[in-house]
Each structure stands twice: as structure tokens, then as C-alpha cells.
Enzyme design. Structure first.
Site, PDB file in Angstrom:
ATOM      1  N   LYS A 207      39.445  38.337  20.588  1.00 42.00           N
ATOM      2  CA  LYS A 207      38.969  36.950  20.574  1.00 42.00           C
ATOM      3  C   LYS A 207      38.296  36.582  19.256  1.00 42.00           C
ATOM      4  CE  LYS A 207      38.613  35.801  25.441  1.00 42.00           C
ATOM      5  NZ  LYS A 207      37.754  35.345  26.536  1.00 42.00           N
TER       6      LYS A 207
ATOM      7  N   LYS B 292      50.278  38.908  27.177  1.00 42.02           N
ATOM      8  CA  LYS B 292      49.742  38.481  28.466  1.00 42.02           C
ATOM      9  C   LYS B 292      49.879  36.963  28.624  1.00 42.02           C
ATOM     10  CE  LYS B 292      45.210  38.339  28.674  1.00 42.02           C
ATOM     11  NZ  LYS B 292      43.780  38.697  28.666  1.00 42.02           N
TER      12      LYS B 292
ATOM     13  N   LYS C 192      45.644  31.275  28.856  1.00 44.58           N
ATOM     14  CA  LYS C 192      45.358  29.854  28.651  1.00 44.58           C
ATOM     15  C   LYS C 192      45.474  29.471  27.187  1.00 44.58           C
ATOM     16  CE  LYS C 192      41.902  29.953  32.311  1.00 44.58           C
ATOM     17  NZ  LYS C 192      40.492  30.269  32.560  1.00 44.58           N
TER      18      LYS C 192
HETATM   19  P1  TYM Z   1      39.357  34.772  33.104  1.00 41.07           P
HETATM   20  O1  TYM Z   1      38.766  33.420  33.360  1.00 41.07           O
HETATM   21  O2  TYM Z   1      40.019  35.033  31.802  1.00 41.07           O
HETATM   22  O3  TYM Z   1      40.425  35.104  34.223  1.00 41.07           O
HETATM   23  C1  TYM Z   1      40.120  34.999  35.618  1.00 41.07           C
HETATM   24  C2  TYM Z   1      40.839  36.103  36.373  1.00 41.07           C
HETATM   25  O4  TYM Z   1      42.260  36.035  36.137  1.00 41.07           O
HETATM   26  C3  TYM Z   1      42.741  37.291  35.721  1.00 41.07           C
HETATM   27  N1  TYM Z   1      43.859  37.100  34.778  1.00 41.07           N
HETATM   28  C4  TYM Z   1      45.063  37.662  34.909  1.00 41.07           C
HETATM   29  N2  TYM Z   1      45.566  38.489  35.852  1.00 41.07           N
HETATM   30  C5  TYM Z   1      46.855  38.880  35.703  1.00 41.07           C
HETATM   31  N3  TYM Z   1      47.651  38.483  34.670  1.00 41.07           N
HETATM   32  C6  TYM Z   1      47.180  37.662  33.706  1.00 41.07           C
HETATM   33  N4  TYM Z   1      47.971  37.265  32.711  1.00 41.07           N
HETATM   34  C7  TYM Z   1      45.827  37.210  33.800  1.00 41.07           C
HETATM   35  N5  TYM Z   1      45.051  36.401  33.036  1.00 41.07           N
HETATM   36  C8  TYM Z   1      43.847  36.356  33.650  1.00 41.07           C
HETATM   37  C9  TYM Z   1      41.563  37.973  35.038  1.00 41.07           C
HETATM   38  O5  TYM Z   1      41.707  39.370  35.033  1.00 41.07           O
HETATM   39  C10 TYM Z   1      40.408  37.515  35.900  1.00 41.07           C
HETATM   40  O6  TYM Z   1      40.260  38.351  37.031  1.00 41.07           O
HETATM   41  N6  TYM Z   1      35.453  37.684  32.040  1.00 41.07           N
HETATM   42  C11 TYM Z   1      36.181  37.069  33.149  1.00 41.07           C
HETATM   43  C12 TYM Z   1      35.325  36.206  34.020  1.00 41.07           C
HETATM   44  C13 TYM Z   1      34.096  36.844  34.559  1.00 41.07           C
HETATM   45  C14 TYM Z   1      34.014  37.821  35.592  1.00 41.07           C
HETATM   46  C15 TYM Z   1      32.634  38.087  35.768  1.00 41.07           C
HETATM   47  C16 TYM Z   1      34.983  38.488  36.334  1.00 41.07           C
HETATM   48  C17 TYM Z   1      32.806  36.572  34.202  1.00 41.07           C
HETATM   49  N7  TYM Z   1      31.933  37.311  34.913  1.00 41.07           N
HETATM   50  C18 TYM Z   1      32.194  39.037  36.707  1.00 41.07           C
HETATM   51  C19 TYM Z   1      34.529  39.439  37.295  1.00 41.07           C
HETATM   52  C20 TYM Z   1      33.168  39.690  37.450  1.00 41.07           C
HETATM   53  C21 TYM Z   1      37.281  36.235  32.551  1.00 41.07           C
HETATM   54  O7  TYM Z   1      37.217  35.770  31.441  1.00 41.07           O
HETATM   55  O8  TYM Z   1      38.279  35.912  33.413  1.00 41.07           O
END
Ligand code: TYM
Length: 333
Positions: A111, A194, A197
Site C-alpha cells: 500500500k 487479487k 477495490k
Molecule cells: P477489507 O475491507 O480489505 O476486506 C474485507 C474482507 O474481505 C476480504 N477480501 C477478500 N477475500 C477474498 N478474495 C479477495 N479478493 C478479497 N478482498 C478482500 C478480506 O480478507 C476481509 O476479510 N484490515 C481489514 C479490515 C479489518 C479487520 C479488522 C478484519 C479491520 N479490523 C479486525 C478482521 C478483524 C481489511 O482491510 O479488510
């Protein structure tokens, strides 16, 4: 007792990767466990955000979660900035985690890119806030996609370091729950990156808000090779685009990859893609429609988040009080 926590960022449209990798599993788990689901707006501002856009996205993500089947009554659904204990515990964890641990985080490197000196300090300590999110509730299980695995290992390291430094048994070591056939959904344009967004190409991802024609067109245009599908999973090795599409089908149909290939093995993408498109439209169209309905009443969404925040804070407050006592801070937070 088991307690589930997971989070999702309110930055732009949710896509099929978010849905299959995480949200669908959240929906399943909420039936059996106390579940806390958080729209992580504090995490969103680790990169610049337009305030009006952030407010919008927070409501949109909330609507998507409810439209996908998260029940705001059975689960706790709220936005992170409303519960101050996340940031409070994050500070303490900033003092527990070591620079060396954070320097290993691959997501920061991706990032921050080349211009690392200009990345925010928040982006660097992002995984510490994640650990605080989870441990503010002493959550034991964290359903996420594959890409969050390293962050959860750090969470366990922090919990362990805190417990051992203070010689307490305060925090559980939370288990990542990475399950289903689509734990890492790849871009429709490139089987080696991957679905995300931030991909410049709209054709790379299916958004939960896409209409039926858009979903079908994106699947039609998805990159593939020219061969027929194999008749078992092992035959997908070295064919990342084929593997991705079959994995998506399996996840959406709640089938195993081998089951899907038993049905489609020997047939080409000319047969498979229309079947996949029909399945995707069937599953996603009602979610998009429900989401648009929910967004017509932003006040109701705000009220749902309010209610969730009150319930979340009721769990978090005594845990922070316990932590303050352990650390040696005078008085109660
Ligand atoms: P974020 O917002 O990027 O994504 C949310 C969830 O979607 C999953 N994900 C995917 N799974 C499969 N294939 C993909 N291409 C894909 N893109 C995204 C992510 O693994 C996630 O589960 N850091 C986290 C948010 C967060 C969080 C937490 C998660 C903040 N605090 C505490 C768990 C526990 C994030 O940016 O997810």
C-alpha cells in the site's frame, strides 16, 4: 465462550471477493455465535478520504452487509469510530508491538508503494489497530479472506506479548477463520492479482452494486485460457484464471471444486461462463436491490449503527477497564 469479530473498510464498492471471502461466512457464523461486525472507518483514514464520501461509503457498506444477510439484531453492527475503546487499546498495543514485527507486514509495503516516506504513520500501524479491534472484545474467532492472515498472526503475537509481559491471562489468541472455495478471489482480468477495490480496471471485479447486464458482461469478458475444463481439481494447476472462475462458481453454488468439475469437466468456457453468469446474477441481484432500498432511508441505517455502537461499547468498556488496571493506570477509563 466463542466470540466472532470481523471488519470491513468503507472505501468504495464492495466486490465479489469481499462477499465470498468474508461476508458470506459472517452471515453463516452469526447463527451460532455472538458476532460483532464493524465498518472500520478509522482504518479508512489511514489513506486520504473525502469526508462526504466517507460518510456515504460507511452507509453503503452497512447497507451491503444487511442486504447480504447480516442481521443487526442477532449480530452487533456498528462503525469503528463510534466506540472509543478501539483507539484506546490501539495506543497500548502500539507500546507492546515491536518495530521489527511491523516491518514484516507485506500489506504495508504494497500500500505504501515506492513513496514510503510519504505514507501516513497510521498506515504503518494499521495492523495494531486491527489487533485492538479484535481484542477490545476478547474475540476468539475472526472470519476473513486469505489476505488478512498475516495481520491475524500479528494480533496473536500482540495478545501473547501482552499476556506474558504482565503475567496475566487477559487476551485469547484469536483464530483466523479462512474457509470456503473462494478465500482469495482473483481479478477477472489477471489470475495472478487479487480482486480489489483499488484495481484501475472496472472489468477486474464484480461489485455488489452491478446490474445484471454488467455482471454478465464482466464474466463474458473475463480472461481465460483456450482449453476445456479438467474433470478434477488437480487439473487446474497452472491455470489461475480457470481456477479462479471455478472457485467462484463452487463458492456461490456451495459445491466443492471437484463437484463443479464433475459437472463441467471436458466442457469449454463457452458453456461454463453463461452458467457462472446466471448463478452470479441469481445471487447478487437481490442483494443489490435490497441495498438500494436500504439506502433510501439513511436515517434508519444511522440508527442501526447507533444501536450497534451502544451494544459494542457495553462489551468493550469493562475489558478496557481491566486492561487499565493490569497496565497500572489510575482510575477507570
Ligand atoms: P477489507 O475491507 O480489505 O476486506 C474485507 C474482507 O474481505 C476480504 N477480501 C477478500 N477475500 C477474498 N478474495 C479477495 N479478493 C478479497 N478482498 C478482500 C478480506 O480478507 C476481509 O476479510 N484490515 C481489514 C479490515 C479489518 C479487520 C479488522 C478484519 C479491520 N479490523 C479486525 C478482521 C478483524 C481489511 O482491510 O479488510
Amino acid at each position: 465462550a466463542n466470540r466472532i469479530f470481523s471488519g470491513i473498510q468503507p472505501t468504495g464498492n464492495l466486490h465479489l471477493g469481499n462477499y465470498l471471502g468474508a461476508i458470506r461466512n459472517w452471515v453463516t457464523l452469526q447463527d451460532d455465535f455472538e458476532s460483532i461486525y464493524c465498518v472500520v472507518d478509522l482504518h479508512a483514514v489511514t489513506v486520504p478520504q473525502d469526508p462526504a464520501q466517507l460518510r456515504n461509503s460507511t452507509r453503503e457498506v452497512t447497507a451491503s452487509l444487511i442486504a447480504s444477510g447480516i442481521s443487526p439484531e442477532r449480530s452487533i453492527l456498528f462503525n469503528q469510530s463510534r466506540v472509543p475503546q478501539h483507539a484506546q487499546l490501539a495506543w497500548i498495543f502500539n507500546c507492546v508491538a515491536r518495530l521489527g514485527w511491523l516491518n514484516r507486514m507485506t500489506q504495508f509495503k504494497e500500500k505504501a508503494g515506492k513513496n514510503r516516506e510519504q505514507a501516513s504513520v497510521g498506515l504503518y500501524s494499521y495492523p495494531i489497530l486491527m489487533a485492538a479491534d479484535i481484542l477490545t472484545y476478547k474475540a476468539t474467532h475472526v472470519p476473513v479472506g486469505e489476505d488478512q492472515k498475516q495481520h491475524l498472526e500479528l494480533t496473536r503475537d500482540i495478545a501473547q506479548a501482552f499476556n506474558s509481559h504482565y503475567e496475566v491471562d487477559c487476551f485469547p489468541l484469536p483464530e483466523p477463520q479462512i474457509f470456503g472455495s473462494a478465500t482469495r478471489v482473483m481479478s477477472l482480468r489477471d489470475g495472478s492479482s487479487k480482486m480489489s477495490k483499488s484495481d484501475m480496471s472496472e472489468l477486474s471485479r464484480i461489485n455488489l452494486t452491478d446490474d445484471n447486464d454488467t455482471i454478465a458482461a464482466k464474466i463474458r469478458k473475463a480472461k481465460t485460457d483456450a482449453d476445456a475444463l479438467p474433470s478434477e481439481a488437480a487439473g487446474l494447476a497452472g491455470r489461475p484464471e480457470a481456477e479462479n472462475l471455478v472457485g467462484i462458481y463452487a463458492a456461490m453454488a456451495s459445491m466443492t471444486v471437484d463437484d463443479v468439475l464433475r459437472e463441467f469437466g471436458g466442457r469449454g468456457f463457452g458453456d461454463f461462463k453463461p452458467a457462472l453468469a446466471a448463478l452470479a446474477v441469481d445471487q447478487l441481484a437481490p442483494i443489490g436491490a435490497r441495498m438500494r432500498e436500504l439506502l433510501e432511508n439513511p436515517d434508519e441505517l444511522d440508527a442501526i449503527l447507533d444501536d450497534g455502537a451502544v451494544r459494542a461499547e457495553a462489551i468493550a468498556r469493562p475489558i478496557l477497564a481491566e486492561v487499565h488496571e493490569i497496565v497500572g493506570f489510575l482510575g477507570m477509563p
